[in-house]
Every structure is written in C-alpha cells, then in structure tokens.
Design a protein around this motif. Structure first.
Motif, PDB file in Angstrom:
ATOM      1  N   TYR A 124       0.856  -1.187   0.000  1.00  0.00           N
ATOM      2  CA  TYR A 124       0.000   0.000   0.000  1.00  0.00           C
ATOM      3  C   TYR A 124       0.898   1.245   0.000  1.00  0.00           C
ATOM      4  O   TYR A 124       1.076   1.892   1.039  1.00  0.00           O
ATOM      5  CB  TYR A 124      -0.911  -0.019   1.225  1.00  0.00           C
ATOM      6  CG  TYR A 124      -2.095   0.932   1.172  1.00  0.00           C
ATOM      7  CD1 TYR A 124      -2.363   1.729   0.063  1.00  0.00           C
ATOM      8  CD2 TYR A 124      -2.971   1.033   2.262  1.00  0.00           C
ATOM      9  CE1 TYR A 124      -3.443   2.584   0.025  1.00  0.00           C
ATOM     10  CE2 TYR A 124      -4.067   1.884   2.240  1.00  0.00           C
ATOM     11  CZ  TYR A 124      -4.294   2.661   1.129  1.00  0.00           C
ATOM     12  OH  TYR A 124      -5.384   3.517   1.095  1.00  0.00           O
ATOM     13  N   PRO A 125       1.468   1.621  -1.145  1.00  0.00           N
ATOM     14  CA  PRO A 125       2.415   2.742  -1.214  1.00  0.00           C
ATOM     15  C   PRO A 125       1.822   4.083  -0.781  1.00  0.00           C
ATOM     16  O   PRO A 125       2.564   4.997  -0.409  1.00  0.00           O
ATOM     17  CB  PRO A 125       2.805   2.779  -2.702  1.00  0.00           C
ATOM     18  CG  PRO A 125       2.488   1.421  -3.215  1.00  0.00           C
ATOM     19  CD  PRO A 125       1.298   0.951  -2.448  1.00  0.00           C
ATOM     20  N   GLU A 126       0.498   4.215  -0.829  1.00  0.00           N
ATOM     21  CA  GLU A 126      -0.142   5.476  -0.451  1.00  0.00           C
ATOM     22  C   GLU A 126      -0.256   5.646   1.060  1.00  0.00           C
ATOM     23  O   GLU A 126      -0.695   6.699   1.549  1.00  0.00           O
ATOM     24  CB  GLU A 126      -1.537   5.570  -1.072  1.00  0.00           C
ATOM     25  CG  GLU A 126      -1.550   5.630  -2.591  1.00  0.00           C
ATOM     26  CD  GLU A 126      -1.387   4.265  -3.240  1.00  0.00           C
ATOM     27  OE1 GLU A 126      -1.485   3.246  -2.513  1.00  0.00           O
ATOM     28  OE2 GLU A 126      -1.150   4.209  -4.461  1.00  0.00           O
ATOM     29  N   ALA A 127       0.114   4.638   1.824  1.00  0.00           N
ATOM     30  CA  ALA A 127       0.024   4.710   3.284  1.00  0.00           C
ATOM     31  C   ALA A 127       1.082   5.657   3.846  1.00  0.00           C
ATOM     32  O   ALA A 127       2.084   5.969   3.200  1.00  0.00           O
ATOM     33  CB  ALA A 127       0.184   3.329   3.894  1.00  0.00           C
ATOM     34  N   VAL A 128       0.848   6.101   5.086  1.00  0.00           N
ATOM     35  CA  VAL A 128       1.810   6.918   5.825  1.00  0.00           C
ATOM     36  C   VAL A 128       2.434   6.052   6.919  1.00  0.00           C
ATOM     37  O   VAL A 128       1.722   5.384   7.665  1.00  0.00           O
ATOM     38  CB  VAL A 128       1.135   8.139   6.477  1.00  0.00           C
ATOM     39  CG1 VAL A 128       2.085   8.839   7.448  1.00  0.00           C
ATOM     40  CG2 VAL A 128       0.659   9.115   5.411  1.00  0.00           C
ATOM     41  N   VAL A 129       3.761   6.065   6.992  1.00  0.00           N
ATOM     42  CA  VAL A 129       4.482   5.453   8.104  1.00  0.00           C
ATOM     43  C   VAL A 129       5.072   6.593   8.924  1.00  0.00           C
ATOM     44  O   VAL A 129       5.877   7.374   8.416  1.00  0.00           O
ATOM     45  CB  VAL A 129       5.596   4.513   7.622  1.00  0.00           C
ATOM     46  CG1 VAL A 129       6.488   4.092   8.784  1.00  0.00           C
ATOM     47  CG2 VAL A 129       4.997   3.281   6.948  1.00  0.00           C
ATOM     48  N   ALA A 130       4.646   6.700  10.175  1.00  0.00           N
ATOM     49  CA  ALA A 130       5.092   7.794  11.041  1.00  0.00           C
ATOM     50  C   ALA A 130       5.928   7.230  12.179  1.00  0.00           C
ATOM     51  O   ALA A 130       5.411   6.599  13.098  1.00  0.00           O
ATOM     52  CB  ALA A 130       3.894   8.561  11.594  1.00  0.00           C
ATOM     53  N   ARG A 131       7.240   7.445  12.098  1.00  0.00           N
ATOM     54  CA  ARG A 131       8.124   6.986  13.170  1.00  0.00           C
ATOM     55  C   ARG A 131       8.110   8.001  14.305  1.00  0.00           C
ATOM     56  O   ARG A 131       8.175   9.221  14.063  1.00  0.00           O
ATOM     57  CB  ARG A 131       9.550   6.828  12.660  1.00  0.00           C
ATOM     58  CG  ARG A 131       9.722   5.748  11.610  1.00  0.00           C
ATOM     59  CD  ARG A 131      11.170   5.693  11.173  1.00  0.00           C
ATOM     60  NE  ARG A 131      11.377   4.718  10.098  1.00  0.00           N
ATOM     61  CZ  ARG A 131      12.122   4.928   9.028  1.00  0.00           C
ATOM     62  NH1 ARG A 131      12.743   6.112   8.885  1.00  0.00           N
ATOM     63  NH2 ARG A 131      12.259   4.003   8.107  1.00  0.00           N
ATOM     64  N   THR A 132       8.071   7.505  15.510  1.00  0.00           N
ATOM     65  CA  THR A 132       8.092   8.399  16.660  1.00  0.00           C
ATOM     66  C   THR A 132       9.057   7.871  17.706  1.00  0.00           C
ATOM     67  O   THR A 132       9.720   6.841  17.513  1.00  0.00           O
ATOM     68  CB  THR A 132       6.675   8.589  17.231  1.00  0.00           C
ATOM     69  OG1 THR A 132       6.695   9.675  18.171  1.00  0.00           O
ATOM     70  CG2 THR A 132       6.166   7.325  17.924  1.00  0.00           C
ATOM     71  N   SER A 133       9.147   8.582  18.821  1.00  0.00           N
ATOM     72  CA  SER A 133      10.089   8.236  19.877  1.00  0.00           C
ATOM     73  C   SER A 133       9.330   7.970  21.181  1.00  0.00           C
ATOM     74  O   SER A 133       8.173   7.547  21.150  1.00  0.00           O
ATOM     75  CB  SER A 133      11.115   9.357  20.038  1.00  0.00           C
ATOM     76  OG  SER A 133      12.169   8.977  20.886  1.00  0.00           O
ATOM     77  N   LEU A 134       9.957   8.238  22.287  1.00  0.00           N
ATOM     78  CA  LEU A 134       9.357   8.016  23.593  1.00  0.00           C
ATOM     79  C   LEU A 134       8.152   8.943  23.762  1.00  0.00           C
ATOM     80  O   LEU A 134       8.279  10.162  23.635  1.00  0.00           O
ATOM     81  CB  LEU A 134      10.406   8.310  24.673  1.00  0.00           C
ATOM     82  CG  LEU A 134      10.104   7.932  26.111  1.00  0.00           C
ATOM     83  CD1 LEU A 134       9.924   6.436  26.258  1.00  0.00           C
ATOM     84  CD2 LEU A 134      11.241   8.422  27.010  1.00  0.00           C
ATOM     85  N   ILE A 135       6.985   8.373  24.037  1.00  0.00           N
ATOM     86  CA  ILE A 135       5.756   9.162  24.132  1.00  0.00           C
ATOM     87  C   ILE A 135       5.457   9.461  25.595  1.00  0.00           C
ATOM     88  O   ILE A 135       5.384   8.555  26.430  1.00  0.00           O
ATOM     89  CB  ILE A 135       4.562   8.418  23.500  1.00  0.00           C
ATOM     90  CG1 ILE A 135       4.902   7.971  22.071  1.00  0.00           C
ATOM     91  CG2 ILE A 135       3.328   9.303  23.489  1.00  0.00           C
ATOM     92  CD1 ILE A 135       3.834   7.089  21.439  1.00  0.00           C
ATOM     93  N   ILE A 136       5.286  10.741  25.904  1.00  0.00           N
ATOM     94  CA  ILE A 136       5.016  11.176  27.274  1.00  0.00           C
ATOM     95  C   ILE A 136       3.799  12.097  27.267  1.00  0.00           C
ATOM     96  O   ILE A 136       3.275  12.446  26.208  1.00  0.00           O
ATOM     97  CB  ILE A 136       6.232  11.925  27.875  1.00  0.00           C
ATOM     98  CG1 ILE A 136       6.620  13.119  26.984  1.00  0.00           C
ATOM     99  CG2 ILE A 136       7.414  10.995  28.048  1.00  0.00           C
ATOM    100  CD1 ILE A 136       7.703  14.004  27.551  1.00  0.00           C
TER     101      ILE A 136
END
Length: 268
Positions: free
Chosen positions: A140-152
């Motif tokens: 699904y090339p139209e998808a978004v992959v959102a990398r994140t870090s430590l969530i506070i």
C-alpha cells in the motif's frame, strides 16, 4: 469521516480517540485484551493475526481513515505480519492508512536519523517494526508510516509513572544517563498524525520532539514539574546493563515539521 483506531486502548490510542471525537468524527477503536475507558467510541475486539476478524471489522466500520497505534511489542505475527495484513485490508476497502512506527528501527550507530535513513534494527521489536514498514508500503504505497520516539504527556505515560515510583522508592531500577531519545507529547503526536492523515501525505515521516534527552534527564524534568525530589532518582548506564537495544537515537523531524501546523514540542 469515520476513523478506525487500531490499538485504541493504549496511551496514544486513547488520545487519538479524544481528538477525533472532539473534531466531530465518528470513531471506532479496537483492543486486544480489554477495551479502553473512552465512551466516545465503539469498541471492537481484534487480534491482527486473525484475517477473518479483521475483514469483519473493516466491513462493519467502513472507515475512511485507519490509524494503527497498536504495539504488538516484539511479536512478529502481530507487529510485522499483522501490520501488513492491515495494510492489505485498508487498500482493499479504500481506507487511508497511517501506521505508527518507532525509532527502534535504528541501531544508534549514526545517532541522527532523518526520513532518508534505512532501518538497521538491533532488537526483535525493532526488526518487527522495520519489517512492518517495508511490507505495508510494498502492498500500500499510499500509506503513511510515522516513526516516533518516547511518548510522554500529562503524567499518564509509562515513563512518568516509573519516575514517580522510583522517586517514592517503591520501584527497583535506574534511569539511564546514556539512553538518548527525542520524547514527544502524546497530544502533539496525535494531532500531527491526524494532520498527516488529512493531507495527501504518503511514505515515511518522523514525528519526535525537538529535545534529545537521556531517560535520566527526562526523569529530572518530570520530577521538577510534579514536585518530586529529583535527587532520589537512581541513575545508571544502559551500556553496563543486560538490556539490548540502541543507546543514542535522535529522530530528525524537521522535514515533516515543515509540512505541519502542529508543533512537536520538546520535553523541555
């Protein structure tokens, strides 16, 4: 718009439910073990390993947007294969997909990582997350992959609870001074994810805070904010522990931030 949040009972999932509901969207959410507390959503039990159940939920909800905020931890069948299965279902039903990934896809060898950097994970969890990114964008090339870090955020995160327990002396362990990440506030992250979802974005994006901090430095900030005795927080070196994983991983989110009106605040 109908939004389906995968992993709605988690910390980020709960904030996504709050924000989507506040924006007037019809919201549905899934859980693996038990539903969350939010009453603004319709809850569905879902195990991403179960293709038939996934198809049933997608057919019933018919979401315009799917946000995968589930963890799955190091479980390959859920975190890697389940995410690709979800991407295939989203593509089949014509739903936009935003997938939340992690800075665990990087080894820390180069410290600073922008969206052009290729994953080089050193833990099973990081490997599963990296495989999910590759697999879902392939189907699904139209998808978004959102990398994140430590969530506070607002005292509700795992790290904030740990700081309170360590300061009170009711928890064993230390806060590492050599484990560096770029923490992000859960409200900022959720807003940024929804903003990306409403745009024509696709591919890899980084959503992390602007401040690079060790877990001990972050603990001190939390203690000062909450009126705790920061001197009671034990510290140590991750490099001298038996815990696997990268030491210093700093997500560079500047390219994504320039596209957003949401400000990704640093922990300071």
């Amino acid at each position: 718009m109908t939004v389906l949040i995968i992993g709605g009972s988690g910390f980020l999932g709960a904030e996504l439910i709050r924000q989507t509901s506040a924006a007037g969207h019809k919201t549905a959410a899934t859980y693996a073990t038990r539903p969350g507390d939010a009453c603004q959503t319709v809850w569905y039990h879902l195990d991403l390993r179960d293709a038939e159940r996934l198809d049933s939920v997608m057919a019933e909800v018919s979401p315009r947007l799917v946000i995968n905020a589930s963890s799955g931890k190091a479980g390959w069948a859920v975190t890697a294969q389940g995410s690709v299965r979800l991407a295939m279902a989203a593509a089949r039903y014509g739903s936009h997909l935003v997938h939340v990934s992690s800075d665990a896809v990087f080894s820390g060898a180069r410290v600073h990582y922008d969206e052009s950097c290729l994953p080089d994970p050193v833990t099973p969890y990081g490997a599963a997350k990296a495989a999910a990114e590759t697999g879902l964008l392939a189907v699904y090339p139209e998808a978004v992959v959102a990398r994140t870090s430590l969530i506070i955020g607002d005292g509700r995160s795992v790290h904030e609870h740990a700081v309170h327990e360590l300061a009170a002396g009711v928890r064993d362990g230390v806060l590492f001074t050599d484990d560096i990440r770029c923490p992000v506030h859960v409200a900022d992250l959720a807003a940024a994810l929804l903003e990306l979802a409403s745009s024509n974005a696709s591919g890899i994006h980084h959503l992390a805070g602007r401040d690079a901090l060790s877990r001990h430095e972050l603990g001190i900030l939390i203690a000062r904010r909450d009126g705790l005795d920061a001197s009671r927080l034990p510290k140590g070196l991750r490099a001298q522990s038996t815990l696997p994983g990268a030491l210093d991983v700093r997500l560079d989110s500047q390219a994504t931030q320039r596209k957003l009106s949401t400000t990704l605040r640093g922990a300071r």
